[in-house]
Design a protein around this motif. Sequence first.
Motif, PDB file in Angstrom:
ATOM      1  N   SER A   1     -16.527  54.672  11.174  1.00 26.70           N
ATOM      2  CA  SER A   1     -16.979  56.015  11.540  1.00 26.70           C
ATOM      3  C   SER A   1     -17.408  56.753  10.274  1.00 26.70           C
ATOM      4  O   SER A   1     -16.763  56.645   9.238  1.00 26.70           O
ATOM      5  CB  SER A   1     -15.851  56.783  12.223  1.00 26.70           C
ATOM      6  OG  SER A   1     -15.558  56.178  13.457  1.00 26.70           O
TER       7      SER A   1
ATOM      8  N   LYS B   1     -15.186  54.270  22.458  1.00 27.60           N
ATOM      9  CA  LYS B   1     -14.492  53.124  23.054  1.00 27.60           C
ATOM     10  C   LYS B   1     -15.456  52.179  23.758  1.00 27.60           C
ATOM     11  O   LYS B   1     -15.235  50.983  23.833  1.00 27.60           O
ATOM     12  CB  LYS B   1     -13.434  53.613  24.048  1.00 27.60           C
ATOM     13  CG  LYS B   1     -12.209  54.163  23.332  1.00 27.60           C
ATOM     14  CD  LYS B   1     -11.180  54.658  24.310  1.00 27.60           C
ATOM     15  CE  LYS B   1      -9.997  55.256  23.546  1.00 27.60           C
ATOM     16  NZ  LYS B   1      -9.064  55.936  24.440  1.00 27.60           N
TER      17      LYS B   1
ATOM     18  N   ARG C   1     -17.304  51.598   3.054  1.00 23.41           N
ATOM     19  CA  ARG C   1     -16.035  52.300   3.244  1.00 23.41           C
ATOM     20  C   ARG C   1     -15.826  53.250   2.085  1.00 23.41           C
ATOM     21  O   ARG C   1     -16.253  52.980   0.965  1.00 23.41           O
ATOM     22  CB  ARG C   1     -14.908  51.277   3.278  1.00 23.41           C
ATOM     23  CG  ARG C   1     -13.675  51.736   4.002  1.00 23.41           C
ATOM     24  CD  ARG C   1     -12.621  50.672   3.933  1.00 23.41           C
ATOM     25  NE  ARG C   1     -11.406  51.223   3.360  1.00 23.41           N
ATOM     26  CZ  ARG C   1     -10.485  50.512   2.729  1.00 23.41           C
ATOM     27  NH1 ARG C   1     -10.652  49.228   2.561  1.00 23.41           N
ATOM     28  NH2 ARG C   1      -9.415  51.071   2.256  1.00 23.41           N
TER      29      ARG C   1
ATOM     30  N   SER D   1     -18.131  51.240  22.748  1.00 30.08           N
ATOM     31  CA  SER D   1     -18.972  50.656  21.700  1.00 30.08           C
ATOM     32  C   SER D   1     -20.269  51.417  21.483  1.00 30.08           C
ATOM     33  O   SER D   1     -21.185  50.928  20.841  1.00 30.08           O
ATOM     34  CB  SER D   1     -19.304  49.180  22.005  1.00 30.08           C
ATOM     35  OG  SER D   1     -18.135  48.434  22.004  1.00 30.08           O
TER      36      SER D   1
ATOM     37  N   GLU E   1     -19.376  58.252  15.164  1.00 29.13           N
ATOM     38  CA  GLU E   1     -18.311  57.268  15.319  1.00 29.13           C
ATOM     39  C   GLU E   1     -18.591  56.351  16.491  1.00 29.13           C
ATOM     40  O   GLU E   1     -19.346  56.681  17.410  1.00 29.13           O
ATOM     41  CB  GLU E   1     -16.969  57.960  15.504  1.00 29.13           C
ATOM     42  CG  GLU E   1     -16.926  58.833  16.728  1.00 29.13           C
ATOM     43  CD  GLU E   1     -15.620  59.606  16.801  1.00 29.13           C
ATOM     44  OE1 GLU E   1     -14.606  59.062  16.362  1.00 29.13           O
ATOM     45  OE2 GLU E   1     -15.629  60.729  17.297  1.00 29.13           O
TER      46      GLU E   1
ATOM     47  N   THR F   1      -8.453  57.420   8.594  1.00 30.71           N
ATOM     48  CA  THR F   1      -9.085  56.712   9.702  1.00 30.71           C
ATOM     49  C   THR F   1      -9.091  57.579  10.956  1.00 30.71           C
ATOM     50  O   THR F   1      -8.112  58.258  11.262  1.00 30.71           O
ATOM     51  CB  THR F   1      -8.326  55.402   9.988  1.00 30.71           C
ATOM     52  OG1 THR F   1      -8.311  54.637   8.789  1.00 30.71           O
ATOM     53  CG2 THR F   1      -9.005  54.608  11.088  1.00 30.71           C
ATOM     54  N   THR F   2     -10.208  57.525  11.640  1.00 32.29           N
ATOM     55  CA  THR F   2     -10.329  58.294  12.873  1.00 32.29           C
ATOM     56  C   THR F   2      -9.349  57.765  13.904  1.00 32.29           C
ATOM     57  O   THR F   2      -9.280  56.550  14.123  1.00 32.29           O
ATOM     58  CB  THR F   2     -11.751  58.130  13.439  1.00 32.29           C
ATOM     59  OG1 THR F   2     -12.667  58.338  12.376  1.00 32.29           O
ATOM     60  CG2 THR F   2     -12.009  59.113  14.551  1.00 32.29           C
TER      61      THR F   2
ATOM     62  N   ASP G   1     -14.730  55.693   7.280  1.00 32.26           N
ATOM     63  CA  ASP G   1     -13.339  55.242   7.391  1.00 32.26           C
ATOM     64  C   ASP G   1     -13.284  53.751   7.725  1.00 32.26           C
ATOM     65  O   ASP G   1     -14.320  53.081   7.815  1.00 32.26           O
ATOM     66  CB  ASP G   1     -12.561  56.095   8.388  1.00 32.26           C
ATOM     67  CG  ASP G   1     -13.001  55.868   9.826  1.00 32.26           C
ATOM     68  OD1 ASP G   1     -13.683  54.849  10.096  1.00 32.26           O
ATOM     69  OD2 ASP G   1     -12.664  56.691  10.684  1.00 32.26           O
ATOM     70  N   GLU G   2     -12.091  53.250   7.902  1.00 34.67           N
ATOM     71  CA  GLU G   2     -11.931  51.811   8.107  1.00 34.67           C
ATOM     72  C   GLU G   2     -12.603  51.313   9.378  1.00 34.67           C
ATOM     73  O   GLU G   2     -12.953  50.147   9.493  1.00 34.67           O
ATOM     74  CB  GLU G   2     -10.438  51.454   8.139  1.00 34.67           C
ATOM     75  CG  GLU G   2      -9.853  51.418   6.757  1.00 34.67           C
ATOM     76  CD  GLU G   2      -8.465  50.829   6.743  1.00 34.67           C
ATOM     77  OE1 GLU G   2      -7.881  50.659   7.816  1.00 34.67           O
ATOM     78  OE2 GLU G   2      -7.978  50.565   5.637  1.00 34.67           O
ATOM     79  N   ASN G   3     -12.763  52.215  10.359  1.00 38.78           N
ATOM     80  CA  ASN G   3     -13.414  51.816  11.605  1.00 38.78           C
ATOM     81  C   ASN G   3     -14.927  51.874  11.519  1.00 38.78           C
ATOM     82  O   ASN G   3     -15.625  51.538  12.461  1.00 38.78           O
ATOM     83  CB  ASN G   3     -12.964  52.726  12.755  1.00 38.78           C
ATOM     84  CG  ASN G   3     -11.477  52.556  13.027  1.00 38.78           C
ATOM     85  OD1 ASN G   3     -10.918  51.491  12.737  1.00 38.78           O
ATOM     86  ND2 ASN G   3     -10.854  53.590  13.559  1.00 38.78           N
TER      87      ASN G   3
END
Lengths: 184, 548
Positions: free
Chosen positions: B306, B344, B240, B346, B341, B546-547, B302-304
């Motif tokens: 991505s 949705k 991150r 996955s 990224e 975050t995205t 980012d936190e996700n």
Amino acid sequence: MGECDDRANTASGQRGDEFAALFGRHARQIYAYILTLVPHWADAEDVFQETSSILWQKFEEFELGTNFRAWACKIAYFRALWFWQRQKKLDVPFSEEFFQIVAAESLAQREALEEQHRALADCVQRLPERDRSLIDRCYVGGTTIRQAAVELNRTPDAAYKSLKRIHRELFDCVDMILRSRSES
Amino acid sequence: MSLSPEKIEQAHELLWALRSGQASAEQLQRLEQMVCEEPDVRTLYVRYMHLCADLFWNSKSREAVEDESAEETATSFPSFFCPGLERLSPLDDPPQTGDAPVVVLDLATSVAESSRRFSPGVLFFSYAVAIAVLLGGLAAGWIWQISPSQEFVRDLAGYPPRQSNDGQRAHIVGRVTGMLDCEWSDTATSASEGTRIPLGRRIALSSGLLELTYESGAKILLQGPCQYQVDASDGGYLARGRLTAVVETKCNAEGSDLDAASDVRREGGSFASRPTVTQAFVIRTPTAVVTDLGTEFGVEVDENGSSRAHVFRGRAEVRCRDDVSGSTRTDLNENESVRIELAKNSRVQVSREPLSLAQFTRQMPKWRPIPLHNTGFGLKEGNRDPHWQFVARSDQPRFDPQPAVVAKVDSRYRLPNDPGRSQWISFDGLLPNDVVFTARTTFEMTGLSTKKAVLWGRYLVDDHIRAIRLNGRSVEWQPDREEGVFYRYRVFKITKGFVDGVNTLELDILNGDYSAAQPGSQSYMALRVELDGSALEEWNRGPVETTP
């Protein structure tokens, strides 16, 4: 391969044997000497590495029959100073005067330090098993205090305090043995 | 030993602090003082340090005797040291992933290990034997025209290298070479400048900048908040946050070599297990693998998870993390960006998109001069000073600000005006005594840190300075007490109170001689100021957005 080569190889082999014998006998003392000048383990490690290497490279210059330890410590001293010269000023914990004083004291105390070394073995044996385990984990096992604490089912803070206490007890124990020997 | 019990206690406290790596600067200073001044403390110091060194050797001997289960052919030497004593943090955790462990067949250890069943003392003898055996080998090496390397001699000397906790040698891959305002989200990962970084080391910053220089010469600059792990000798894992990498290697100019390196990596083998391919530098993220093919690039996560990558100079190759076939490979050239990224469904989605480059800090910020203005600099007497003005006077609440004008030097001032440095300023001739006039200048701090800034000032004044303010806040300084001395500079220093953008510096000047001023009397009022200051370049302190 000619006769001359054979002789040269035999000579270098002998020299190697001599170095091995002397270094094996004094490595501990050289390392301990370096640790007084470079108190951090990792740094002392570097200096010891470099010193070992230089000792071998310069061994041709060493005159057999003279004091190998003194010769090695002299090289170690300059190596330690060179180490500090490479550091940023702020990272050098002590002044050059300090290093000079300590180096001289180490050499002056060499016989007492040998006695201390012998006494220490006795004192470690006298430690409770729990304390000896902690020391062993830390000094031999290569673990951090935190990990040693976990393995020994203790908190890091407790392990840290214990180590401090153990060092003090060992020092006092050695002191007591040396005193009793000098009195007897 | 003639030391008092208190002194002995104090010395032991300091020695333990030193040995455990916890000593503060004050403690070190105190210890040095005691050692230098008191012979008994000197002896105590030397004995304590020797005791610590001896503990290793004694423990090592016991281990050699007791550890019957160890393999005869050791591939690593047990630790010479007690890393825990000076590193309470798990920063020295063993490598978890990445490079294959460095395995060095240490014959000296083998001999030592095989001799363990005799006695502790045999261990030291065994070192000598090992050295002798190896020196024999060395002599043989000469026969075969092998010159002894330092590395060989080091191993030969039975030198036990530091090792990590899993029994393998700690592989130092770099050092911390710069830090700025570092705060740690996980204090267990804290480090200081100069800290050697072993393989597997984690770094978790909540803020600040940390520069890590790899042994290979590659540099990364981590921007807090971030989480990074050095999981290879030629790269790392960015979980991150944001980093920039500058990879300066001798092969940079040889594109073919780098392409080859890249190809090797795509074969699916472990990056780190190919030690011969060390020129390309690789940053892994939860979704991407960024391989350096040039000189400078930035990566953010980012936190996700991505990831975005941008190439500042040279080239880079970006792939999806789990892409073995190489189908998602994207080559980035200079000033190109890509975003990878998790969609949705996955699946990983790759898109080229511009990136805000201001987000990346590309080098450790440097100190820059603050654009400040001395009074009357470069002007002639009578000229208006565009950078200074008088904005208030205590006897006129509705005073309209007046431009400062370079004043003629009064004979009492002694020091002549110096247009190349500074000159006296005022805004009128005689002015009423016992009135406070406020002089003001402004300066720009945009792009400079407001927290890492310093401003030095010195002034001459007719008659007295009553207050100095930066952005409305009073500055502490030593006011002058002398009367009628107009040639001795007074100094002040400001280190806080700076704001982003335009800053305002004000000086309140009291006109009039305290002791001699008569009600309604007038005299000259003038000021001469020289300013100098610098501040660190500002850097982006914000987290990666975050995205959506």
